[in-house]
Write a protein that holds these residues in place. Structure first.
Motif, PDB file in Angstrom:
ATOM      1  N   ARG A  87       0.826  -1.208   0.000  1.00  0.00           N
ATOM      2  CA  ARG A  87       0.000   0.000   0.000  1.00  0.00           C
ATOM      3  C   ARG A  87       0.865   1.265   0.000  1.00  0.00           C
ATOM      4  NH1 ARG A  87      -3.185  -3.177   3.310  1.00  0.00           N
ATOM      5  NH2 ARG A  87      -2.371  -2.275   5.220  1.00  0.00           N
ATOM      6  N   GLN A  88       2.026   1.210   0.621  1.00  0.00           N
ATOM      7  CA  GLN A  88       2.928   2.364   0.689  1.00  0.00           C
ATOM      8  C   GLN A  88       3.810   2.470  -0.561  1.00  0.00           C
ATOM      9  OE1 GLN A  88       5.081   1.605   4.286  1.00  0.00           O
ATOM     10  NE2 GLN A  88       3.324   1.991   5.602  1.00  0.00           N
ATOM     11  N   GLY A  89       3.686   1.497  -1.465  1.00  0.00           N
ATOM     12  CA  GLY A  89       4.494   1.506  -2.677  1.00  0.00           C
ATOM     13  C   GLY A  89       5.911   1.020  -2.480  1.00  0.00           C
ATOM     14  N   ALA A  90       6.184   0.392  -1.343  1.00  0.00           N
ATOM     15  CA  ALA A  90       7.540  -0.087  -1.060  1.00  0.00           C
ATOM     16  C   ALA A  90       7.840  -1.420  -1.730  1.00  0.00           C
ATOM     17  CB  ALA A  90       7.756  -0.201   0.446  1.00  0.00           C
ATOM     18  N   LEU A  91       6.820  -2.147  -2.195  1.00  0.00           N
ATOM     19  CA  LEU A  91       7.037  -3.436  -2.881  1.00  0.00           C
ATOM     20  C   LEU A  91       6.411  -3.389  -4.258  1.00  0.00           C
ATOM     21  CD1 LEU A  91       6.356  -6.137  -0.152  1.00  0.00           C
ATOM     22  CD2 LEU A  91       8.531  -5.311  -0.970  1.00  0.00           C
TER      23      LEU A  91
END
Length: 91
Positions: A87-91
């Motif tokens: 959701r945070q765009g880290a993956l």
């Protein structure tokens, strides 16, 4: 509380035996696999479900491409952490 996740597994993929404190329901949306529970193989196909009590060793061997819906209770913190990173765009 519960947590659901859908996974798509390639034919011939495996997951080594493991266990976790969560109860789990495995529901086969499509495909065929062996669910090996405490050393005993159970063949599951489209539409089949299987209940796993907490801390029971289990592994997987897929026979066909397989889509599975897994339900865990209580939710798995490791999966919740992965979801948060996505959701945070880290993956």
């Amino acid at each position: 509380m519960m947590y659901q996740m859908m996974a798509t597994l390639a034919a011939g993929s495996t997951m080594p035996p493991h266990s976790h404190p969560q109860e789990q329901i495995v529901h086969i949306l499509e495909g065929k696999m062996l669910l090996i529970v405490d050393g005993v193989a159970h063949e599951l196909s489209t539409g089949d479900s299987f209940y796993l009590a907490s801390n029971v060793p289990h592994g997987v061997e897929t026979m066909l491409p397989t889509r599975v819906l897994d339900t865990f209770s209580p939710p798995r913190n490791d999966y919740l952490a992965i979801d948060a990173k996505v959701r945070q765009g880290a993956l």
